[in-house]
Design a protein around this motif. Structure first.
Motif, PDB file in Angstrom:
ATOM      1  N   UNK A 137       0.887  -1.033  -0.239  1.00 25.15           N
ATOM      2  CA  UNK A 137       0.204  -0.174   0.258  1.00 25.15           C
ATOM      3  C   UNK A 137       0.749   1.282  -0.128  1.00 25.15           C
ATOM      4  N   UNK A 138       2.103   1.323   0.521  1.00 22.15           N
ATOM      5  CA  UNK A 138       2.895   2.398   0.424  1.00 22.15           C
ATOM      6  C   UNK A 138       3.000   3.032  -0.956  1.00 22.15           C
ATOM      7  N   UNK A 139       3.220   2.062  -1.941  1.00 23.50           N
ATOM      8  CA  UNK A 139       3.637   2.338  -3.302  1.00 23.50           C
ATOM      9  C   UNK A 139       2.203   2.963  -3.969  1.00 23.50           C
ATOM     10  N   UNK A 140       1.069   2.354  -3.335  1.00 23.72           N
ATOM     11  CA  UNK A 140      -0.359   2.979  -3.781  1.00 23.72           C
ATOM     12  C   UNK A 140      -0.097   4.777  -3.387  1.00 23.72           C
ATOM     13  N   UNK A 141       0.177   4.888  -2.404  1.00 22.61           N
ATOM     14  CA  UNK A 141       0.366   6.184  -1.807  1.00 22.61           C
ATOM     15  C   UNK A 141       1.277   6.889  -2.410  1.00 22.61           C
ATOM     16  N   UNK A 142       2.265   6.608  -2.638  1.00 19.93           N
ATOM     17  CA  UNK A 142       3.660   7.453  -3.179  1.00 19.93           C
ATOM     18  C   UNK A 142       3.527   7.218  -4.634  1.00 19.93           C
ATOM     19  N   UNK A 143       3.091   6.085  -5.388  1.00 21.43           N
ATOM     20  CA  UNK A 143       3.233   6.138  -6.802  1.00 21.43           C
ATOM     21  C   UNK A 143       1.979   5.779  -7.416  1.00 21.43           C
ATOM     22  N   UNK A 144       0.812   5.565  -6.918  1.00 14.70           N
ATOM     23  CA  UNK A 144      -0.429   5.218  -7.317  1.00 14.70           C
ATOM     24  C   UNK A 144      -0.554   3.983  -8.134  1.00 14.70           C
ATOM     25  N   UNK A 145       0.292   2.973  -7.381  1.00 10.01           N
ATOM     26  CA  UNK A 145       0.272   1.756  -7.798  1.00 10.01           C
ATOM     27  C   UNK A 145      -0.589   1.020  -6.927  1.00 10.01           C
ATOM     28  N   UNK A 146      -1.757   0.439  -7.599  1.00 12.19           N
ATOM     29  CA  UNK A 146      -2.897  -0.321  -6.828  1.00 12.19           C
ATOM     30  C   UNK A 146      -1.922  -1.622  -6.025  1.00 12.19           C
ATOM     31  N   UNK A 147      -2.923  -1.899  -5.016  1.00 10.34           N
ATOM     32  CA  UNK A 147      -2.397  -2.910  -4.136  1.00 10.34           C
ATOM     33  C   UNK A 147      -3.633  -3.807  -3.806  1.00 10.34           C
ATOM     34  N   UNK A 148      -3.396  -5.234  -3.595  1.00 11.36           N
ATOM     35  CA  UNK A 148      -4.501  -6.027  -3.737  1.00 11.36           C
ATOM     36  C   UNK A 148      -5.562  -5.923  -2.477  1.00 11.36           C
TER      37      UNK A 148
END
Length: 472
Positions: free
Chosen positions: A210-221
Motif C-alpha cells: 500500500x505504500x506504493x499506492x500512496x507514493x506512486x499510485x500503484x494499486x495493491x491487492x
C-alpha cells in the motif's frame, strides 16, 4: 562537417514476428532456481525440443518469445535457444512518460502480453524455478476463468510448494478460509495488468504494498478488494500481521525508479544497490542499469562499468548500452571492445552501438572484425524492420553516426514515408549535407516550421551550411 550529431541509435518500439511456441504438458514443480541465461549450450537445430525438459530459464524463454515486451534483434529463434541472442527487452527505463505506461513505477508490468516479464521478476521463478507450464497445462487456452486449476478459489497450484500455508490458510491470510481474502491469486496476483478488454493477473506474484499506492499510485491487492478502506488502513493491518520487511524491496524499487525518471541524482546510490543485488533478478537489475545511464558521475559510471562483466546477459547488455554517452571514454572503451566478443548477440550489438556513439567506426585486428560483424547484424535488423517508421529512424541515426550517409538517407526517407510525423527531417538534411548535397539539405531544413521540435537545430544547421557554401 555540417551534419548533425545523431542521438543514440538504440531501438525504439518492438515488433512481433516470431512464431508461436509449441504447447507442452506441464512439468512437476521444480525447486531449482534458474542459472544465468548464457551458461548452457544451445540446442542443436536438429534436436526435437521438449519444453518441459529445458531448465527454467530456457523453458520460459519459449513463451517469452511472444509474451514479452521486446525488440527483435534477429530472426530465427527456436525452442531451446537463448532468448537474448534474438530479443532485447524493452524495460521501464527506456519508455517515455505517457498516460498509459507499460510498467508501474516499480518496474512490474502494467500492460498485457508481457506475462513472461512478470514471471521473471517473481520469487517463484527466481528462487523456485517455476515456469509457465507449471500452471498453464494448456498454454493457449485463452478461457482462463473456466480452467478448473486456475480458478481463484483453487489454491492447489500454489500450495504444492507452499505446503505449510496450505495446511493453515486462514492463519496465514487472516481471512476466512472460504473468502476471497484466502485466495492465493487474489492477494499475490491481483488484476493490475490491463488489456484492451480485460484486467489480467500480475505474474510477478508479489505481496501487497500500500505504500506504493500512496507514493506512486500503484494499486495493491488489499484495497482492490476493500475499496471503502484507505491504503493507510491496509498498511496498519499488514504491519500488525506480517511486519513491513517483505514490502521493502518493492518500495525501494519504486522510489528509486521514480526518482531516476525525474532526474533526481539522489536515486543513484539506490539504483547502484539494486544493480549490485543478484537477488533482485535480471530484469530489475537491468532496469536499474538503464536508469543509471541517465546520470553522470563516478558512482553511476563505476557501477555500469562493473556490470558489463555481469553473469546475466541482459544486465551486461543494458549496462554496455548505457555507457554510450560516457564522458570517460578512455576507461569505457576497453570494456566495450571486450564486450564485442561476448557470447550473447545482443550484448555484442549493444557494445557496437555504444562504440559508434562514441565515434568509433573502425578497430584493428580481430576486434575490428567483431565490430563489423555487429554492424552487419544491425543492418540486417533494420531490413526486417523495414515497415516500422520508428525503427527506420533509429537505423538512420545509427548510419549517420557510422559515417554511412547513403544508408542513413534510405532509412530516414523510408521512415518518413511510413509516418510523415516522425522527427526525421533534420537528420535527413544532415545526411544530405554529409554527401555535400547542400541544395537538398537546405530544402528540407527550410520546410521545418517554427514550433517544431527540430526547428532550432535546423536553423543552426542552415547557418553551418551557409558558412561553408556562402549565402543563397
Amino acid at each position: 562537417s555540417a551534419a548533425p550529431a545523431a542521438r543514440s541509435a538504440a531501438p525504439s518500439a518492438p515488433t512481433a514476428r516470431s512464431a508461436d511456441p509449441r504447447a507442452a504438458a506441464p512439468a512437476a514443480s521444480t525447486t531449482q532456481p534458474p542459472t544465468p541465461a548464457d551458461t548452457r549450450p544451445p540446442a542443436s537445430s536438429d534436436d526435437i525440443v521438449v519444453q518441459t525438459r529445458l531448465d527454467a530459464a530456457r523453458n520460459t524463454m519459449v513463451c517469452a518469445q511472444c509474451h514479452s515486451f521486446r525488440d527483435i534483434y534477429a530472426l530465427g529463434y527456436t525452442a531451446g535457444a537463448n532468448y537474448y541472442d534474438y530479443f532485447f527487452p524493452v524495460l521501464e527505463y527506456g519508455l517515455q512518460d505517457d498516460g498509459d505506461p507499460a510498467y508501474w513505477a516499480d518496474g512490474r508490468t502494467r500492460r498485457f502480453s508481457n506475462d513472461a516479464f512478470g514471471l521473471w521478476q517473481s520469487e517463484c521463478f527466481l528462487k523456485g524455478g517455476v515456469t509457465c507450464l507449471n500452471c498453464h497445462a494448456v498454454p493457449h487456452n485463452t478461457d482462463i476463468d473456466r480452467n478448473p486449476q486456475l480458478r481463484p478459489d483453487a489454491n492447489a497450484l500454489c500450495t504444492q510448494c507452499h505446503k505449510d500455508i496450505g495446511q493453515a490458510t486462514a492463519a496465514h491470510t487472516h481471512h476466512a478460509a472460504s473468502s476471497a481474502g484466502s485466495s492465493c491469486v487474489e492477494c499475490h496476483m491481483p488484476r493490475t495488468v490491463y488489456s484492451i478488454k480485460a484486467q489480467i493477473r500480475d505474474h510477478s506474484m508479489t505481496v501487497p504494498v500500500p505504500e506504493n499506492t500512496i507514493r506512486h499510485d500503484i494499486p495493491n491487492a488489499c484495497n482492490l478488494c476493500h475499496k471503502d478502506r484507505s491504503a493507510q488502513w491496509a498498511i496498519e493491518n499488514l504491519d500488525r500481521w506480517y511486519g513491513d520487511r517483505s514490502r521493502q524491496k518493492l518500495i525501494r524499487r519504486a522510489d528509486a525508479f521514480a526518482a531516476a525518471r525525474k532526474g533526481d541524482a539522489a536515486a543513484v546510490p539506490r539504483l547502484v544497490a539494486i544493480l549490485n543485488e543478484p537477488g533482485e533478478g535480471a530484469l530489475v537489475r537491468a532496469n536499474a542499469a538503464g536508469h543509471l545511464g541517465r546520470f553522470r558521475g563516478a558512482e553511476a559510471f563505476d557501477a555500469l562499468l562493473h556490470a558489463t562483466a555481469d553473469s546475466e546477459p541482459l544486465v551486461r547488455a543494458v549496462a554496455t548500452l548505457s555507457l554510450k554517452a560516457s564522458e570517460d571514454r578512455a576507461t569505457a572503451a576497453p570494456a566495450l571492445v571486450k564486450a564485442l566478443a561476448d557470447p550473447v548477440a545482443t550484448v555484442r550489438l549493444a557494445a557496437m552501438v555504444a562504440l559508434v556513439n562514441m565515434g568509433v567506426r573502425e578497430l584493428p585486428g580481430p576486434d575490428g572484425a567483431r565490430l563489423q560483424s555487429a554492424m552487419a547484424m544491425f543492418r540486417a535488423r533494420a531490413q526486417f524492420n523495414a515497415d516500422d517508421a520508428g525503427q527506420q529512424v533509429a537505423a538512420g541515426e545509427f548510419y549517420l553516426l557510422a559515417a554511412d550517409p547513403t544508408r542513413a538517407i534510405a532509412a530516414l526517407e523510408s521512415g518518413l514515408k511510413l509516418d510523415p510525423t516522425v522527427p526525421a527531417a533534420y537528420l535527413l538534411a544532415g545526411a544530405y549535407a554529409e554527401q555535400s548535397d547542400y541544395t537538398r539539405a537546405r530544402e528540407i531544413l527550410l520546410a521545418i516550421p517554427p514550433g517544431d521540435a527540430q526547428f532550432d537545430k535546423a536553423q543552426r544547421l542552415l547557418k553551418a551550411i551557409a558558412a561553408r557554401t556562402g549565402p543563397h
